[in-house]
Write a protein that holds these residues in place. Structure first.
Motif, mmCIF file in Angstrom:
data_model
loop_
_atom_site.group_PDB
_atom_site.id
_atom_site.type_symbol
_atom_site.label_atom_id
_atom_site.label_comp_id
_atom_site.label_asym_id
_atom_site.label_seq_id
_atom_site.Cartn_x
_atom_site.Cartn_y
_atom_site.Cartn_z
ATOM 1 N N GLN A 5 7.276 14.033 71.992
ATOM 2 C CA GLN A 5 8.003 13.890 70.510
ATOM 3 C C GLN A 5 9.013 12.921 70.505
ATOM 4 O O GLN A 5 9.042 12.127 69.371
ATOM 5 C CB GLN A 5 8.139 15.389 69.876
ATOM 6 N N ASN A 8 7.835 9.534 70.332
ATOM 7 C CA ASN A 8 7.089 9.076 68.995
ATOM 8 C C ASN A 8 8.177 9.291 67.915
ATOM 9 O O ASN A 8 7.561 9.314 66.687
ATOM 10 C CB ASN A 8 5.847 10.126 68.758
ATOM 11 N N ASP A 10 9.963 11.696 66.783
ATOM 12 C CA ASP A 10 9.906 13.090 66.034
ATOM 13 C C ASP A 10 11.300 13.857 66.708
ATOM 14 O O ASP A 10 10.758 14.582 67.362
ATOM 15 C CB ASP A 10 8.731 13.893 66.245
ATOM 16 N N TYR A 12 13.494 15.841 65.163
ATOM 17 C CA TYR A 12 13.657 17.258 64.689
ATOM 18 C C TYR A 12 12.473 18.144 65.131
ATOM 19 O O TYR A 12 12.861 19.207 65.707
ATOM 20 C CB TYR A 12 13.698 17.315 62.964
ATOM 21 N N GLY A 13 11.436 17.738 65.237
ATOM 22 C CA GLY A 13 10.204 18.394 65.924
ATOM 23 C C GLY A 13 10.544 18.584 67.606
ATOM 24 O O GLY A 13 10.229 19.445 67.754
ATOM 25 N N SER A 14 11.211 17.747 68.079
ATOM 26 C CA SER A 14 11.570 17.850 69.627
ATOM 27 C C SER A 14 12.594 18.951 69.795
ATOM 28 O O SER A 14 12.425 19.649 70.793
ATOM 29 C CB SER A 14 12.132 16.508 70.033
ATOM 30 N N ARG A 222 4.433 7.317 62.703
ATOM 31 C CA ARG A 222 5.166 8.639 63.323
ATOM 32 C C ARG A 222 4.918 9.843 62.355
ATOM 33 O O ARG A 222 5.085 11.111 62.807
ATOM 34 C CB ARG A 222 6.563 8.196 63.201
ATOM 35 N N ASN A 223 4.883 9.458 61.067
ATOM 36 C CA ASN A 223 4.511 10.646 60.151
ATOM 37 C C ASN A 223 3.388 11.585 60.352
ATOM 38 O O ASN A 223 2.973 12.330 60.414
ATOM 39 C CB ASN A 223 4.460 10.103 58.741
ATOM 40 N N LYS A 226 3.441 13.490 63.610
ATOM 41 C CA LYS A 226 4.007 14.777 63.188
ATOM 42 C C LYS A 226 3.015 15.814 62.836
ATOM 43 O O LYS A 226 2.872 16.995 63.291
ATOM 44 C CB LYS A 226 5.109 14.592 62.196
ATOM 45 N N ASN A 227 2.263 15.265 61.983
ATOM 46 C CA ASN A 227 1.136 16.145 61.298
ATOM 47 C C ASN A 227 0.148 16.397 62.353
ATOM 48 O O ASN A 227 -0.406 17.496 62.524
ATOM 49 C CB ASN A 227 0.373 15.491 59.954
ATOM 50 N N ALA A 230 1.450 18.844 64.887
ATOM 51 C CA ALA A 230 1.397 20.501 64.215
ATOM 52 C C ALA A 230 0.164 20.968 64.490
ATOM 53 O O ALA A 230 -0.050 22.080 64.772
ATOM 54 C CB ALA A 230 2.046 20.350 62.884
#
Length: 487
Positions: A5, A8, A10, A12-14, A222-223, A226-227, A230
């Motif tokens: 993540q 790439n 991401d 916050y996701g990380s 990158r958006n 993230k999708n 998820a």
């Protein structure tokens, strides 16, 4: 997953994924250090500098030696540079370079040198900063650290941005090309920013267009990542739940297969262990036989030396003394000297017979009888019964050699200790065994002293061919030995 993540973008996701990882860490060790280090990287990229430093320091607590602490210390220094705390950054980076272990990792040393040079440059110590950044750049080229050289090129491009736009442009162009090769988007954007600043001609517009295109593209990618990430996690959880039932159904089949596999494994282990045991026993007995041969050879050499010293040397000395004290012109003196020399000759021949090689062929019986007969003397009568009745050709060579050596030792022992007027050797043979009965009417001895009279070697020889040897003796009642061995 948190690392992927971060690659790439991401962050916050990380951090969310790292939080999921925490319950699996039971002790403070390399895993907790790695998690805190990843937290620090995410916070640094999100410009949460105080949080980043706090996480890096937590990572340091879980590092056990100075080598494992070096990456986190370097990361702390990088954050200090972002915070414009150049003195703190320089202090931390200099402490890393003072560690001898840094020389074992050239790529890490190059990274620290580059950051230290960059911190000095940002502080205004330009000459030292350029020297350190150049040293790092050369080291990275030397060890083919291409990805690391992107950062060196960017720092040098910034250094020459206001003083030498041509050099700055060269370093920025090099950083852009390497970053493109390694698909490092953020570094490509940084390089393009320097190229835009350095160029005021037609290329400036091209660089600006590339910058906008790449920047827009990476935001979309990158958006989407993230999708997609998820969705992958959701699909993975769903698939995991669906497969759980299948796993339960397969469990019984797997258990039965495992049982069968374990049976085969135990069987193979058993066969292998048996083979290794047999191999070990074979080697053990080979070594034991070799040791016994060496011990026998040593005992034989010792006995020969003792015989020569105790008997033969004395006889030769007396003969020499006799010739020096007597007149050799007298016939009776010559006759006595000849008798002494003949006695010495017989003794030498006897010692030679006791230790020469043994003929185990068709003449074995005759040679054995001749050897035993040599112990006949004016004081001792050796009687040999039924020797020819034994079928010696059916007996293997090792047993023949053992029998002759044992009988030699028995006769030598008789001559030294028994003073027997009569010695009787009787040979008996059945379908499976050979029995040899020895008896004399000599002095005899206590049973407890039998082994001490030099007969231990004889017993070892008989036992080595799976035979038995029984002694029977009492003081004044002679000496008896019964030898039994398989054919």
């Amino acid at each position: 997953m948190a690392s992927i993540q971060q690659i790439n973008g991401d962050y916050y996701g990380s951090k969310e994924t790292l939080t999921e990882a925490l319950p699996y860490v039971k002790n403070r060790d390399v895993y907790s250090a790695a998690i805190n280090n990843f937290y620090g990287i995410a916070d640094k990229e999100l410009s949460l500098y105080n949080d980043a430093i706090s996480n890096y320091k937590e990572a340091l607590k879980d590092c056990k030696d100075e080598i494992s602490k070096q990456p986190s210390l370097n990361n702390i220094a990088v954050v200090y540079i972002h915070q414009k705390k150049y003195n703190e950054a320089i202090k931390v980076l200099a402490s890393i370079l003072n560690q001898k272990s840094i020389n074992k990792n050239p790529s890490r040393k190059a990274r620290v040198l580059d950051n230290l040079g960059y911190a000095n440059f940002k502080k205004g110590i330009n000459e030292k900063g350029l020297l350190l950044m150049t040293e790092s750049y050369q080291l990275r080229k030397q060890i083919d650290d291409f990805y690391g050289s992107i950062e060196s090129n960017l720092h040098l491009a910034e250094y020459f941005l206001k003083t030498d736009s041509q050099k700055s442009n060269q370093y920025a162009q090099s950083a852009y090309e390497i970053a493109t090769k390694f698909n490092s988007v953020d570094e490509r954007l940084k390089a393009l920013a320097f190229l835009i600043s350095n160029d005021s001609g037609n290329k400036n517009a091209q660089y600006a267009q590339k910058y906008i295109t790449i920047n827009d593209s990476i935001i979309k990618i990158r958006n989407n990542f993230k999708n997609k990430f998820a969705k992958i996690k959701y699909d993975s959880k769903k698939e995991k739940d669906e497969n759980q039932q299948l796993r339960l159904e397969k469990a019984e089949n797997e258990l039965s297969l495992q049982a069968a596999n374990y049976q085969r494994i135990f069987f193979i282990i058993g066969i292998t262990s048996l083979f290794l045991l047999l191999l070990y026993l074979r080697k053990f007995y080979q070594n034991r036989n070799r040791i016994e041969k060496l011990e026998t050879a040593y005992d034989t050499e010792t006995r020969i030396a003792k015989d020569i010293h105790d008997e033969l040397a004395n006889d030769v000395f007396h003969a020499i003394t006799y010739t020096q004290t007597q007149s050799l012109t007298k016939e009776e003196v010559k006759e006595t000297l000849l008798q002494k020399l003949n006695h010495i000759y017989i003794r030498v021949r006897g010692i030679s017979r006791e230790n020469n090689s043994i003929d185990t062929g068709i003449n074995y019986s005759a040679n054995l009888k001749e050897m035993l007969s040599t112990y006949n003397s004016s004081n001792t009568n050796v009687l040999i019964n039924s020797l020819e009745k034994v079928n010696w050709e059916s007996i293997d060579e090792i047993k023949k050699v053992t029998i002759q050596r044992v009988l030699q030792e028995l006769m030598v022992n008789m001559k030294k200790h028994s003073d027997a007027p009569v010695v009787v050797l009787k040979f008996e043979s059945t379908a499976n065994t050979i029995t040899i009965n020895y008896s004399d009417n000599g002095k005899g001895c206590e049973k407890d002293l039998i082994i001490k009279n030099g007969l231990q070697n004889m017993e070892n020889r008989i036992l080595s061919i799976k035979g038995t040897l029984t002694f029977d003796s009492e003081p004044g009642k002679g000496f008896k030995v019964k030898i039994t061995l398989p054919k």
